[in-house]
Each structure stands twice: as C-alpha cells, then as structure tokens.
Write a protein that holds these residues in place. Structure first.
Motif, PDB file in Angstrom:
ATOM      1  N   LYS A  29       8.531  43.272 -52.674  1.00  0.00           N
ATOM      2  CA  LYS A  29       8.959  44.428 -51.934  1.00  0.00           C
ATOM      3  C   LYS A  29       8.568  45.703 -52.641  1.00  0.00           C
ATOM      4  O   LYS A  29       8.356  46.714 -52.026  1.00  0.00           O
ATOM      5  CB  LYS A  29      10.467  44.364 -51.773  1.00  0.00           C
ATOM      6  N   ASN A  66      12.463  32.578 -38.449  1.00  0.00           N
ATOM      7  CA  ASN A  66      12.361  33.152 -39.783  1.00  0.00           C
ATOM      8  C   ASN A  66      11.006  32.897 -40.410  1.00  0.00           C
ATOM      9  O   ASN A  66      10.536  33.701 -41.204  1.00  0.00           O
ATOM     10  CB  ASN A  66      13.458  32.586 -40.671  1.00  0.00           C
ATOM     11  N   VAL A  78       6.042  39.408 -43.340  1.00  0.00           N
ATOM     12  CA  VAL A  78       6.268  40.130 -44.591  1.00  0.00           C
ATOM     13  C   VAL A  78       5.250  39.712 -45.637  1.00  0.00           C
ATOM     14  O   VAL A  78       4.679  40.536 -46.349  1.00  0.00           O
ATOM     15  CB  VAL A  78       7.704  39.871 -45.094  1.00  0.00           C
ATOM     16  N   TYR A 124      14.480  37.345 -49.945  1.00  0.00           N
ATOM     17  CA  TYR A 124      13.861  37.807 -48.717  1.00  0.00           C
ATOM     18  C   TYR A 124      14.912  37.948 -47.653  1.00  0.00           C
ATOM     19  O   TYR A 124      14.804  38.760 -46.782  1.00  0.00           O
ATOM     20  CB  TYR A 124      12.825  36.801 -48.231  1.00  0.00           C
ATOM     21  N   ARG A 165      12.230  47.027 -41.366  1.00  0.00           N
ATOM     22  CA  ARG A 165      13.531  46.526 -41.787  1.00  0.00           C
ATOM     23  C   ARG A 165      13.450  45.943 -43.192  1.00  0.00           C
ATOM     24  O   ARG A 165      14.342  46.124 -44.013  1.00  0.00           O
ATOM     25  CB  ARG A 165      14.025  45.446 -40.824  1.00  0.00           C
ATOM     26  N   TYR A 166      12.385  45.242 -43.403  1.00  0.00           N
ATOM     27  CA  TYR A 166      12.248  44.629 -44.722  1.00  0.00           C
ATOM     28  C   TYR A 166      12.139  45.695 -45.798  1.00  0.00           C
ATOM     29  O   TYR A 166      12.736  45.595 -46.865  1.00  0.00           O
ATOM     30  CB  TYR A 166      11.032  43.709 -44.752  1.00  0.00           C
ATOM     31  N   ASN A 167      11.374  46.689 -45.510  1.00  0.00           N
ATOM     32  CA  ASN A 167      11.219  47.749 -46.501  1.00  0.00           C
ATOM     33  C   ASN A 167      12.530  48.473 -46.750  1.00  0.00           C
ATOM     34  O   ASN A 167      12.803  48.947 -47.840  1.00  0.00           O
ATOM     35  CB  ASN A 167      10.154  48.746 -46.049  1.00  0.00           C
ATOM     36  N   SER A 219      15.456  42.593 -46.435  1.00  0.00           N
ATOM     37  CA  SER A 219      15.768  41.368 -45.714  1.00  0.00           C
ATOM     38  C   SER A 219      14.797  41.144 -44.581  1.00  0.00           C
ATOM     39  O   SER A 219      14.389  42.077 -43.909  1.00  0.00           O
ATOM     40  CB  SER A 219      17.182  41.454 -45.142  1.00  0.00           C
ATOM     41  N   ILE A 220      14.471  39.901 -44.403  1.00  0.00           N
ATOM     42  CA  ILE A 220      13.640  39.569 -43.252  1.00  0.00           C
ATOM     43  C   ILE A 220      14.493  39.109 -42.093  1.00  0.00           C
ATOM     44  O   ILE A 220      13.994  38.881 -41.006  1.00  0.00           O
ATOM     45  CB  ILE A 220      12.647  38.447 -43.574  1.00  0.00           C
ATOM     46  N   ARG A 253       8.898  35.601 -39.382  1.00  0.00           N
ATOM     47  CA  ARG A 253       9.322  36.848 -40.025  1.00  0.00           C
ATOM     48  C   ARG A 253       8.837  36.866 -41.461  1.00  0.00           C
ATOM     49  O   ARG A 253       8.332  37.866 -41.961  1.00  0.00           O
ATOM     50  CB  ARG A 253      10.839  36.971 -39.952  1.00  0.00           C
TER      51      ARG A 253
END
Length: 355
Positions: free
Chosen positions: A320, A23, A30, A263, A59-61, A65-66, A26
């Motif tokens: 974000k 994480n 981000v 996040y 995915r984050y966008n 979530s990361i 990750r």
DNA sequence: CACGTAACGGTTGAG
DNA sequence: TCCTCAACCGTTACG
C-alpha cells in the motif's frame, strides 16, 4: 430470489447487481495496481468496470482494505443498553432529572459523544418505555456487560457476528447439498495462514477452488466461499486492523495474520454471499477448465520487488505504501513484464486496445 | 483515451 | 413475520 445469476457488463465480465465482487477479484485489482498496471488495463483484463476498479483502488488507498463495506442492516441504535443503563442510573440518582440534563450528563460522562447521544425526545421515550417504573426489575442488562462498542461512534461499530454454524449464505447455500459447505468456510479461512502472499492467496487452490476443500461436486466454481473471507471480520471497525486484538478475540473465523489480513483489515466487512453468480452461465471469471488457481499458483512477478513467494510478504501494507509510486503509471504501452503479469493473472491475452 | 464520480437499479439486514 | 429504510454494491454514462 433463488439462484442469482450474474449479469454481463459491457466488458464481458460477470457481475451481480447489488452484490460485491468476489474478494479474489478485488485482491487482483489491488495487486495489479501495485504492479503498476493502469486501472484501465486492470479494468479490461479483469472485465470489471473502470468505475469499480477506481472505487476499489480508492477504497484500498484510503483504508487499506479490499473488502466491501458492510451491506445492509441499520445503524446501531443510540439507545444501547449501556446508554439505557446510564440513563436509568441518572434517573435513579435524581428522579426529577430532566431529559436534557440526562443528555448533558451522557455527554459529560463520556457515555456518548455528540454523534450518538440520544435526542432529548429519545431520552424521554427511554424514560417512559424502558425505565418507566424504576422499581421494576430491569429487563435490560443490569449486570450484563453492555457491548463494548456502546459508546463508540457509528463508524466503528458494525458488529456483525456470525456463529460458526451459521453461514450468512446459509439460506442460499441450501442449494448446495450437504453440510460440508460450512466446514469449507471454516477450513478455508483457517487455511489462510499457509498463504502468505497475495499471489498465493489468489492462487492457492483452496481459495480458488472450493471444491478442493469442500470436496463436493460441481460446486467448485461457486463463489459463495468468498464469503468466508469477508466473514472473517465480524467486527468491523476502524481501518488497518487497529483494533485487531479486539476482533481476534471475538471473531468466529479468525483471520490469521497473513498477508491478506492486512489487505482486508477489519474494514466493515460484508457477509456477502456471492452465490454462485460469478460462475454463472456467463462465468467468465471462473470458466470451466480455466480455474484461476491454475495460473495463479504460478503467479510470479518477474524480476521486481513484487516477486512474491510464500512468506515473502508479511506486511502487505508495504504494498500500500506509495513508495512505489515511482513505479506506477508506467508508460502507456505496457512493458513485457506487465503483460506477463496480466497474462499470468488471468491467463488471457491482454485486450489492451480491443474491446 | 484515462479517469473520477453521480445516477441508477439492485441487495442486504437491523430494527 | 413482514416491512421499512439506510447502508452498500457494480455498472453505466458523463464530463
């Protein structure tokens, strides 16, 4: 498979085939992206394949979530206890009811939606196998509360749940002597509230250096502890923590409402145990003498809105927000500022153009 | 060169 | 307890 050692990718980074990146990485991806650093530079800097960077950012966008998705397991069955209970009730109410009628009623009553309603054949099987003789006491949950998710669609339920005492990594962590490991997991996640920013999260010693918490021997660089972050979300659900309260009531490792919690909103989490891999022989992520926390603790984001002090950023979703899009896609030559950001992140010179 | 993505080989875990 | 299988993973290669 006992100890899994990482493999080294083309960029020299260590990864474990089939397993999610830690994480921390990750998050870093981000964060750097939010700083306006290009994915290709992030890729090189963190030595993560650009495909992966792309994926994580996408995915984050999309979800905010990361976290990686939930790995393994099966879809929840359609024949949940709740469904069975309803079917039984229908059957009791009308012993001559047809399976297709039951199916219709399940839909009509909102017990199921079109996506998770059992097939007629499934209903027949339920009638045959689980209900069969209605006079029989039900081995199911007549009184027991069915899982609240019973009628939800698959996307929303991945009810991972671990007990406190149980570490998903448990079996593998057996290699780590002593029990403080589990305690460490708990303490780490409990410790989150003190870290309010991504930077801090990334930098806090507790997070980066499990040894600092577990107080164990050379266990330090192991990434197993990252699992504790993932595990904070036993109840995967929709994006952006919409159902947060529901989770928080349930979770074993409550994720404080800190920055990271946004996040890592309750996306399907992976109980990943990134066992020792990233510290493996090639351990480029956490090399001895080069623990991230040493840099990260001082990670700052010079003169920009991204300056992050503890507590500054309560809503990482602000990250974000694409409002900063104007800042993104900087001119190809990284600004000094960006170089600093990168360097401070990894403590390595930015190999922008070399391999 | 940067980036999106399919293919691939891998892991995981519920059923 | 073991097996199956569908979910996910990150890397690689291609366009």
């Amino acid at each position: 498979m006992e100890q899994t050692y990482g493999e080294v990718n083309q960029l020299g980074g260590v990864f474990v085939n089939g397993r999610p990146l830690p994480n921390a990485i990750r998050l870093r991806i981000v964060e750097l992206a939010q700083l306006g650093i290009r994915p290709c530079d992030i890729s090189r800097q963190l030595r993560v394949s650009h495909g992966c960077v792309s994926k994580i950012l996408a995915r984050y966008n999309e979800t905010g979530s990361i976290l990686p998705g939930a790995i393994g397991g099966s879809k929840p069955r359609v024949t949940t206890p709740n469904v069975v209970k309803n079917i039984r009730e229908y059957k009791q109410g009308d012993p001559g009811i047809f399976a297709w009628e039951i199916r219709d009623r399940l839909l009509a009553d909102g017990v199921c939606d079109k996506y998770n309603v059992p097939s007629v054949s499934s209903i027949s099987r339920i009638l045959r196998n689980k209900i069969g003789n209605l006079s029989q006491p039900n081995q199911y949950e007549s009184s027991k509360q069915p899982p609240p998710q019973a009628a939800l669609s698959y996307n929303h339920i991945y009810p991972y749940s671990y007990t406190n005492a149980m570490s998903p990594t448990g079996t593998k962590m057996g290699s780590s002597p002593g029990g403080p490991v589990t305690a460490a997991h708990v303490s780490i996640s409990r410790g989150w509230p003190s870290a309010h920013t991504v930077s801090n999260i990334l930098g806090i010693r507790a997070f980066m250096d499990p040894a600092a918490i577990a107080g164990t021997e050379g266990y330090a660089p192991k990434m197993e502890d990252w699992g504790s972050v993932n595990r904070t979300f036993p109840s995967a659900h929709t994006v952006n923590g919409i159902d947060k309260s529901a989770i928080e009531a349930d979770i074993k490792y409550p994720q404080p409402s800190s920055t990271l919690s946004s996040y890592v909103p309750a996306c399907a989490y992976s109980p990943s145990n990134q066992y020792g891999v990233y510290s493996g022989p090639a351990g480029s992520y956490v090399t001895p003498g080069h623990h991230w926390q040493s840099q990260s603790t001082s990670l700052s984001h010079p003169g920009s809105a991204m300056t992050m002090h503890g507590g500054d950023i309560h809503s990482p979703m602000a990250f974000k927000h694409p409002s900063r899009d104007g800042d993104r896609k900087p001119p190809s030559p990284l600004s000094k500022q960006q170089h600093e950001a990168l360097n401070s992140v990894h403590g390595l010179p930015l190999p922008t153009s070399s391999s």
